[in-house]
Motif scaffolding. Structure first.
Motif, PDB file in Angstrom:
ATOM      1  N   UNK A 654      41.776  41.838  35.804  1.00 23.32           N
ATOM      2  CA  UNK A 654      40.812  42.315  36.803  1.00 23.32           C
ATOM      3  C   UNK A 654      39.991  41.154  37.349  1.00 23.32           C
ATOM      4  N   UNK A 655      39.728  40.163  36.493  1.00 28.83           N
ATOM      5  CA  UNK A 655      38.984  38.988  36.978  1.00 28.83           C
ATOM      6  C   UNK A 655      39.808  38.210  37.998  1.00 28.83           C
ATOM      7  N   UNK A 656      41.126  38.201  37.823  1.00 28.21           N
ATOM      8  CA  UNK A 656      41.997  37.562  38.817  1.00 28.21           C
ATOM      9  C   UNK A 656      41.897  38.317  40.141  1.00 28.21           C
ATOM     10  N   UNK A 657      41.954  39.641  40.046  1.00 25.90           N
ATOM     11  CA  UNK A 657      41.862  40.441  41.269  1.00 25.90           C
ATOM     12  C   UNK A 657      40.487  40.272  41.929  1.00 25.90           C
ATOM     13  N   UNK A 658      39.462  40.141  41.105  1.00 25.48           N
ATOM     14  CA  UNK A 658      38.116  39.933  41.651  1.00 25.48           C
ATOM     15  C   UNK A 658      37.990  38.552  42.282  1.00 25.48           C
ATOM     16  N   UNK A 659      38.730  37.591  41.763  1.00 18.62           N
ATOM     17  CA  UNK A 659      38.758  36.265  42.392  1.00 18.62           C
ATOM     18  C   UNK A 659      39.377  36.386  43.784  1.00 18.62           C
TER      19      UNK A 659
END
Lengths: 748, 168
Positions: A654-659
């Protein structure tokens, strides 16, 4: 029962790993029934209007073409519009594929070409000629803003904002004010697997539908309702799902069209979308948020005013919980919020990972950062100073909130104490370095769910529920749950998911599957143990130790054996032998986990959320404006963590998607035609390997006996919430410049 | 009207087995594998060479099978995910992907694994940054990137250990 095994909480490798690394896992477009036809969808190039004529001659002349399905020749479907309502509960008029000749959005399917080979179907689809009567449309978000409205009947999961105090007056009187007009671009889910359906027409005429969905039972219900099929006519399977992130919450048009064609042609069919066509259905809505914050110079929030808008289609009222998060999470005596939707002539926007919160929390946390600076206060100190121990919007206590611990532990891991307050103070050559932080919040939900546990003659434990593992690790954590509840080694367990015929499980989403399906599996395993003991107890031919042990409750299950814990001598018996003593070939139970009376009372009296604190380092090229994220730390408070390995992967993902949300992802609308134009991976950039640094995820200890039966809160969405804001705040710290639009792109 | 149905000879060696057939020239290597040979381990994620899900080895090099017509590479040796390792003996890269949780949904995984195996041959593995750069043709929407780099480094470390062992 004493729990001896400690499988829950261990970093077990995924039990579906072997199937996935060998290519044996079969996804929706991968079964090959004999005689299957390939369907390729033809899309409308206009946003509004009416089909005038369809010329099929050239397409039909392509060798191998079998049929072309349009609104003119499709078989009968349900008469009433309400039969097309799916499980997501979006109010309005659901889109009915090939219902009539009216065009409601660009990319709407107008025909499906079926051929013996994929190549023939694709070629023929390109040769279709369709004439349209064009009607005026609006796909411009700015123009649509003038038509904002509140749907009469909101979505069932909509949380209306609740005001407190006198926000406007308090804001006017606040010595320190910040105001921001924030914007988020629309985003597309873009799971790596495109949406696809394979309908296998079985010998008895029934349909086995392999669909890319997060809810096989929801799709089953939708198909039987919309296509007027009997309930036992359709079985939906999705044992492996190549990501979804919300795109599989609704039954997408490919599954409807594939099943409709199977009904028409009485042949197995496959309909797969292209990557371009993945931009013709659901997307995260474009959003605007106006945030005004007032505070006193000591950094105490006095007022919060949040107004937000997201877009929907002309025919359905998709809504998000966009504006409430700051009001829930911060102590502040005066607060108000307002939410509206705006209509565009597009397909209906829908839920994408952490719907509402991904947008609302991140944009609000960018405003909080600006307010901390306006008060000359460290952003972490500011958040701790305005910390709320309750759901401040509903004035309700919480089942737990270890956000303070998350903030402190995350800060320590990151090294936040070494951060200079003043922006632009850290640099390395021509790169400016910035450190930012934000907090995250997401619902911790639980839904009644059923599971089956079955002990078979070979001594293996079979668990089944209609959950979907979309990469979430559900197979693995349910095996861990069963292993612990039945005290049996993991390798003696089989997990069956992704089939509408299995015990009832809600559509996967919202981070509720671990808590809900986990509780059901736990209950079923407990119940199966009792049934085994009870059945054995009725047998007069069993050994004395077992008879005595069962009578005195000293027999336990341990590592796949029955053991007697009483007496000097150690007795034990394998599950296989135990089952054969019962005289049955298998023992089976099905149980449903519900909140229960205590849980229901708790749900009415207490609010339940997952929290996180995210810390980020960016480097900004001073000359080119290019931003690189170089460090990310996320401290998550999510109750009981079933498997730190897979849970951390969920959060990191999810942090990748938020990036992507912070820096890359933006679906660009050409308003003239009403189409998202950058419909491929070279123009819609999702983060690649080189964009993503090593990410550090830590789980804060948070024991919560109330939130769900096993104390699980779920971790699927929380990594989205806060991460984009931490990146944006780090960019401010690097450059001294505030940005109000996501994604933040060079030149802004 | 169309030439696409005029089949041309296709000769390939796929996972060690000979494949000979007449194919329409527009059939991509990817669609040949998935739709005609039931080798569905190779995935379609974009059909435009942008995502890497369809990565296979052709004569030892990593290529995007969606960008190659099957009839255009006569006598080529193709290795797909199904051709790695054997029953009960995973390729070290496959095992490393499991060990390091280098995937979630598993859809990009075969492509990532094939790409990673070729990367090791290419030798662009001097640092995590270099591995990231040279793996960037393989997208992962689940965001398992950290695990993938960890898995590749695990295999590199094993190889180095094996080499040291051999030298000793």
């Amino acid at each position: 029962m004493t729990v001896i095994s400690t499988t829950i909480g261990q970093s077990v490798s995924r039990i579906d790993g072997f199937a996935k690394v060998t290519g044996q896992a079969r996804y929706a477009a991968e079964p090959h029934p004999s005689g299957m036809l390939y369907g390729v969808i033809v899309n409308s190039p206009i946003a509004r209007g009416r089909i005038e004529t369809i010329r099929e001659e050239a397409a039909r002349a392509v060798p191998g073409v079998v049929e072309i399905m349009t609104h003119l020749n499709r078989p009968h479907t349900a008469l009433f519009e309400k039969s097309y309502v799916d499980g997501l509960g979006v109010p309005g008029s659901p889109y009915r594929p090939l219902h009539d000749g009216e065009i409601r959005f660009n990319g709407q399917p107008v025909a499906v070409v079926f051929a013996e080979t994929f190549e023939a179907a694709r070629e023929a689809a390109m040769l279709m000629e369709v004439d349209y009567e064009r009607w005026p449309h609006n796909a411009d978000f700015e123009v649509a803003l003038h038509q904002k409205y509140m749907p009469e009947k909101p979505r069932s999961n909509y949380v209306p904002p609740k005001s407190r105090g006198k926000a406007a007056e308090a804001y006017a009187l606040s010595p320190i004010k910040v105001e921001g007009h924030y914007h988020l671009a629309p985003e597309h889910h873009n799971p790596m697997e495109m949406h696809a359906t394979t309908v296998i027409v079985e010998d008895d005429g029934k349909f086995t539908v392999w669909d890319k969905t997060q809810g096989p039972q929801a799709v089953q219900a939708y198909l039987t309702s919309a296509l007027s099929l009997s309930k036992d006519q359709v079985r939906v399977r999705n044992p492996y799902v190549g990501g979804a992130f919300g795109s599989g919450l609704r039954a997408q048009h490919n599954v409807f069209l594939a099943a409709l064609a199977a009904k028409m042609l009485k042949r197995s069919v496959r309909v797969s979308l292209t990557r371009q066509q993945m931009f013709t259905h659901v997307f995260r809505p474009e959003a605007i948020m106006d945030i005004a914050l007032g505070a006193t110079p000591d950094g105490t929030l006095q007022s919060m005013i949040v107004e937000g808008v997201t877009d929907t289609s002309r025919f359905e009222h998709n809504m998000e919980n966009l504006v409430v998060w700051g009001l829930i999470n911060y102590k502040c005596p005066n607060a108000t919020a307002d939410y509206k939707v705006v209509p565009r002539d597009t397909y209906t926007s829908s839920d994408m990972r952490a719907p509402g919160a991904a947008t609302g929390v991140n944009l609000f946390e960018m405003a909080i950062d600006e307010m901390a600076y306006a008060c000359s206060m460290d952003p972490l100190t500011f958040r701790l100073h305005n910390y709320s121990d309750i759901d401040a919007m509903h004035d309700m206590p919480l089942t737990s909130k270890a956000l303070r611990e998350a903030m402190l532990q995350g800060a320590e891991r990151f090294g936040w104490q070494n951060r200079p307050m003043t922006p632009g103070k850290m640099r390395d050559g021509k790169e400016l370095i910035g450190w930012g932080m934000a907090t995250g919040i997401w619902d911790a939900m639980f839904s009644p769910t059923s599971a089956r546990a079955r002990l078979t003659a070979d001594g293996r434990l079979h668990i089944a529920t209609a959950a979907s593992d979309i990469g979430t690790g559900t197979y693995t954590i349910l095996a861990q749950t069963a292993s612990e509840a039945f005290n049996i080694p993991l390798d003696q367990i089989d997990i069956e998911l992704g089939d509408s015929t299995l015990p009832q499980c809600p559509t996967e989403g919202g981070s509720w599957t671990a808590a809900s399906a986990g509780a059901a599996v736990w209950l079923a395993c407990q119940s199966l143990r009792e049934k085994l003991f009870k059945t054995l107890g009725k047998n007069s031919n069993i050994s004395a130790w077992l008879t005595e042990g069962l009578r005195h409750n000293t027999v336990v299950l341990q590592d796949g054996f029955l053991k007697n814990t009483d007496g000097d001598e150690a007795f034990e018996m394998s599950l296989r032998d135990a089952l054969s003593l019962t005289g049955q070939t298998e023992l089976e139970v099905e149980e449903t986990a519900k909140p229960g009376l205590r849980g229901t009372i708790s749900q009415m009296r207490k609010a339940r959320f997952t929290h996180s604190a995210v810390f980020c380092e960016v480097r900004v090229d001073e000359e080119l404006g290019i931003v690189r994220v170089t460090r990310l730390v996320n401290a998550v408070a999510a109750g009981r963590i079933m498997n730190p390995k897979t849970a951390a992967s969920q959060v990191r993902g999810a942090m990748v998607m938020a990036t992507g949300m912070a820096l890359h992802e933006e679906s660009l609308m050409d308003e003239r035609v009403g189409r998202f134009m950058n419909h491929n991976f070279s123009e819609y950039h999702i983060p690649a390997h080189a964009d993503i640094p090593d990410m550090d995820v830590l789980f804060v200890n948070e024991e919560d006996t109330e939130v769900s039966p096993l104390g699980i809160k779920g971790v699927g969405e929380i990594g989205m919430c806060g991460t984009a804001a931490a990146i944006a705040n780090a960019i401010f710290h690097a450059t001294g410049r505030r940005h109000y639009n996501l994604p933040i792109v060079p030149g802004d | 009207m169309t030439d696409l149905s005029v089949a041309r000879p296709c000769r390939l060696e796929i996972n060690g087995k000979s494949y000979v057939a007449d194919l329409p020239p527009c059939v991509t290597l990817l669609d040949l594998l998935r739709e005609r040979l039931d080798l569905t381990g190779t995935k379609k994620g974009c059909d435009h060479g942008q995502c890497g899900a369809c990565t296979v080895l052709v004569d030892g090099k990593r290529v995007k099978s969606c960008l190659i017509f099957a009839v255009s590479i006569p006598d080529a040796k193709v290795i797909t995910i199904e051709g790695l390792g054997s029953e009960g003996h995973l390729h070290p890269m496959q095992q490393a992907f499991i060990d390091r949780d280098a995937f979630q949904c598993g859809y990009c995984t075969p492509g990532q694994i094939m790409s990673a195996i070729a990367l090791l041959e290419e030798g662009h593995t001097q640092s995590r940054e270099e591995i990231r750069e040279f793996m960037s043709g393989n997208l992962c929407r689940c965001g398992a990137y950290n695990g993938i780099i960890d898995a590749i480094e695990q295999v590199i470390a094993q190889q180095q250990k094996n080499r040291t062992g051999e030298a000793a």
